[in-house]
Design a protein around this motif. Structure first.
Motif, short mmCIF file in Angstrom:
data_model
loop_
_atom_site.label_atom_id
_atom_site.label_comp_id
_atom_site.label_asym_id
_atom_site.label_seq_id
_atom_site.Cartn_x
_atom_site.Cartn_y
_atom_site.Cartn_z
N VAL A 283 -28.88 11.48 38.61
CA VAL A 283 -29.33 12.06 37.61
C VAL A 283 -27.99 11.96 36.65
O VAL A 283 -28.08 11.60 35.33
CB VAL A 283 -29.66 13.52 37.52
CG1 VAL A 283 -29.88 14.15 36.26
CG2 VAL A 283 -30.95 13.68 38.27
N ALA B 112 -27.54 9.97 33.05
CA ALA B 112 -27.10 10.52 32.14
C ALA B 112 -26.00 9.89 31.07
O ALA B 112 -25.89 10.20 29.97
CB ALA B 112 -26.69 12.07 32.25
N ARG C 72 -27.36 7.60 24.92
CA ARG C 72 -27.55 9.31 24.62
C ARG C 72 -27.02 9.55 23.51
O ARG C 72 -27.48 10.52 22.77
CB ARG C 72 -26.62 9.73 25.82
CG ARG C 72 -25.32 9.82 25.94
CD ARG C 72 -24.80 10.11 27.12
NE ARG C 72 -22.98 10.18 27.42
CZ ARG C 72 -22.44 9.18 27.57
NH1 ARG C 72 -23.18 8.19 27.89
NH2 ARG C 72 -21.22 9.13 27.50
N LYS D 204 -33.60 20.79 27.43
CA LYS D 204 -34.65 20.04 28.12
C LYS D 204 -34.10 18.59 27.72
O LYS D 204 -34.03 17.67 28.51
CB LYS D 204 -36.08 20.26 27.69
CG LYS D 204 -36.94 19.26 28.54
CD LYS D 204 -38.45 19.84 28.17
CE LYS D 204 -39.46 18.99 29.19
NZ LYS D 204 -39.26 19.47 30.65
N ALA E 254 -31.48 15.89 29.93
CA ALA E 254 -31.91 14.33 30.55
C ALA E 254 -30.74 13.27 30.29
O ALA E 254 -31.16 12.23 31.11
CB ALA E 254 -33.37 14.21 29.93
N TRP E 255 -29.94 13.48 29.49
CA TRP E 255 -29.18 12.45 28.93
C TRP E 255 -27.88 12.75 29.28
O TRP E 255 -27.06 11.75 29.50
CB TRP E 255 -29.29 12.24 27.24
CG TRP E 255 -30.52 11.51 27.05
CD1 TRP E 255 -31.59 12.23 26.61
CD2 TRP E 255 -30.91 10.25 27.07
NE1 TRP E 255 -32.82 11.25 26.48
CE2 TRP E 255 -32.32 10.13 26.63
CE3 TRP E 255 -30.39 9.02 27.30
CZ2 TRP E 255 -32.72 8.80 26.38
CZ3 TRP E 255 -30.88 7.85 27.11
CH2 TRP E 255 -32.20 7.63 26.89
N ASN F 262 -37.55 10.66 25.56
CA ASN F 262 -37.28 11.72 26.48
C ASN F 262 -36.29 11.52 27.32
O ASN F 262 -35.58 13.03 27.90
CB ASN F 262 -38.76 12.12 26.85
CG ASN F 262 -39.64 12.49 26.05
OD1 ASN F 262 -39.56 13.10 24.86
ND2 ASN F 262 -40.94 11.87 26.06
N LYS F 263 -36.06 10.64 28.05
CA LYS F 263 -34.83 10.52 29.11
C LYS F 263 -34.75 9.02 29.42
O LYS F 263 -35.30 8.02 28.71
CB LYS F 263 -35.72 10.84 30.39
CG LYS F 263 -37.15 10.06 30.81
CD LYS F 263 -37.68 10.80 32.02
CE LYS F 263 -39.26 9.78 32.22
NZ LYS F 263 -38.84 8.46 32.52
N ALA G 57 -35.35 7.05 34.92
CA ALA G 57 -35.27 8.45 35.12
C ALA G 57 -36.57 8.81 35.82
O ALA G 57 -37.63 8.32 35.14
CB ALA G 57 -34.81 9.25 34.10
N MET H 101 -41.08 13.85 34.93
CA MET H 101 -41.34 15.04 35.54
C MET H 101 -42.79 15.40 35.92
O MET H 101 -43.72 14.84 35.33
CB MET H 101 -40.96 16.18 34.38
CG MET H 101 -39.48 16.20 34.00
SD MET H 101 -38.48 16.71 35.45
CE MET H 101 -37.82 15.29 35.88
N PRO I 95 -34.98 21.00 34.81
CA PRO I 95 -35.46 19.97 33.65
C PRO I 95 -37.09 20.43 33.55
O PRO I 95 -37.76 20.10 32.58
CB PRO I 95 -35.15 18.53 34.17
CG PRO I 95 -34.92 18.67 35.53
CD PRO I 95 -34.17 20.12 35.66
#
Length: 412
Positions: A4, A8, A13, A126, A130-131, A189-190, A194, A197, A336
């Motif tokens: 993760v 990130a 990002r 959130k 994620a980043w 979102n991500k 990744a 969810m 998350p």
């Protein structure tokens, strides 16, 4: 470093951070177009000063009803989709204010101007979680929070330059439309690759968040802090004029120093917190120093003492926001999956503190006594230390210790 964390570190990002700051900018900009136009709006709409104050609070009033729902929906459908809907509503609200000159339609459109900002505030942990690595989350949220502060300054400083109210409102609508296009095109979102969810019923997300003691401790801490912040910001210029005898123009300039100090606090506070490595002591010290500033800074001699005092007060008041808003991603029981719902609870409590406590507790008790007014605000900020004392330590050092222990629980 975990997978993760590696994801990130994607350079993209920073694009996500920039478009999020743009989305946060327009709501505050549209809101703070109103003070420079008060002398036109009040007679044009035949409204009282209290009704104008209600217009100023319109975006925050709408936030009461949207923050929690926005967090739940973001857990279910993703932050990008939820904020996109908010920005569409903001385009309508910002643009079509020019077409109405009566209180309730204008108030409704003003409420729409704050929808996207409220949805983003609910989901900061959130989205950025994620980043960005967890230990940077407070710092990134602090950088994000510079945007609304700059928007307040820009809206107040530039609106009077427009030839008419209609041109000012239409311009904010055009800016919002451009930001909407940028958000749809660039927000994600991500990071690519990744994991998605899990998708669950909305009640499941909220149910887990509601059961978290950490969420509620953070919520009450930020409720008490924002009750103090809004009381101080709303009444400071008037207190400087009525009590200290400072001219209205100079009082406005001096009062704005709190916002300037707050911009530095939003940015540097989380950086200092991360450098120190322990979140709870940082929050406690800043809260107590903010309380002291609320009580005494505005009473300092005019000149360098009051300038330094008010800027430091703004710094310490805003330095606590980033770390607290980052907690949903840091709490082990949230993470998350449930961060949107948890962030929605925290953001809702923040708005309730900003709107209800000054209106129904502090100002009725203090009346026109500004010393008591700011004394109660100082007490509110000092009381925010109590829930912080019961939070788990989730600063950088605790996160690093958890990583070394292979993901074992963080001690209180």
């Amino acid at each position: 470093m975990s997978d993760v964390d590696k994801l990130a570190l994607s350079p993209y990002r920073w694009v996500v951070l920039v478009v999020a700051m743009l989305a946060a900018f327009i709501g505050s900009y549209a809101q703070f177009q109103l003070p420079p136009l008060a002398y036109k709006l009040i007679p044009a709409m035949h409204i009282s000063s209290s009704q104008f104050a209600a217009l100023m609070g319109g975006p925050m009033t709408g936030s009461i009803f949207i923050c929690l729902l926005g967090g739940i929906l973001a857990d279910r459908y993703g932050v990008k989709n939820v904020v996109t809907v908010g920005l569409v509503l903001e385009v309508i609200g910002c643009t079509f204010r020019f077409a109405t000159m009566s209180f309730w339609p204008f108030f409704f459109l003003t409420v729409l101007c704050g929808i996207a900002s409220a949805l983003l505030t609910s989901n900061l942990a959130k989205l950025f979680g994620a980043w960005f690595p967890m230990e940077q989350l407070g710092t990134i949220i602090g950088i994000y929070m510079i945007s609304p502060s700059l928007a307040m300054f820009t809206g107040t400083a530039t609106t009077a330059l427009f030839p008419s109210m209609a041109s000012a409102f239409i311009t904010s609508g055009v800016i919002c439309l451009v930001i909407l296009v940028a958000w749809v095109a660039l927000a994600k979102n991500k990071p690519d690759g990744a994991p998605d969810m899990p998708v669950m019923p909305a009640t499941k997300y909220l149910g887990v968040a509601v059961k978290s003691s950490g969420v509620w401790l953070a919520s009450f801490a930020i409720l008490l802090a924002w009750a103090a912040i809004m009381t101080f910001n709303d009444f400071l210029p008037n207190a400087l004029h009525a009590v200290r005898g400072i001219s209205p123009v100079e009082a406005g300039i001096i009062g704005s120093l709190v916002t300037l100090g707050g911009a530095f606090g939003s940015w540097l506070g989380p950086v200092i917190c991360n450098r120190v490595g322990t979140m709870k002591p940082f929050l406690i010290v800043c809260s107590l120093l903010a309380a002291a500033g609320l009580m005494w800074a505005w009473q300092m001699p005019v000149g360098a003492p009051i300038i330094i005092g008010l800027m430091l007060t703004g710094f310490f008041m805003n330095a606590t926001g980033g770390p607290i808003l980052s907690l949903p991603m840091l709490l082990p029981e949230i993470g998350p999956v449930y961060a949107g719902s948890a962030g929605g609870i925290i953001a809702t409590m923040m708005v309730l503190g900003a709107v209800l406590v000054p209106t129904f507790i502090i100002t009725p008790l203090a009346g026109t006594n500004m010393i008591m007014m700011f004394g109660l605000a100082a007490l509110s900020f000092a009381l925010s230390v109590i829930p912080v004392l019961f939070l788990k330590e989730l600063g950088r050092k605790a996160l690093e210790a958890k990583a070394r222990q292979g993901g074992e629980g963080i001690s209180d």
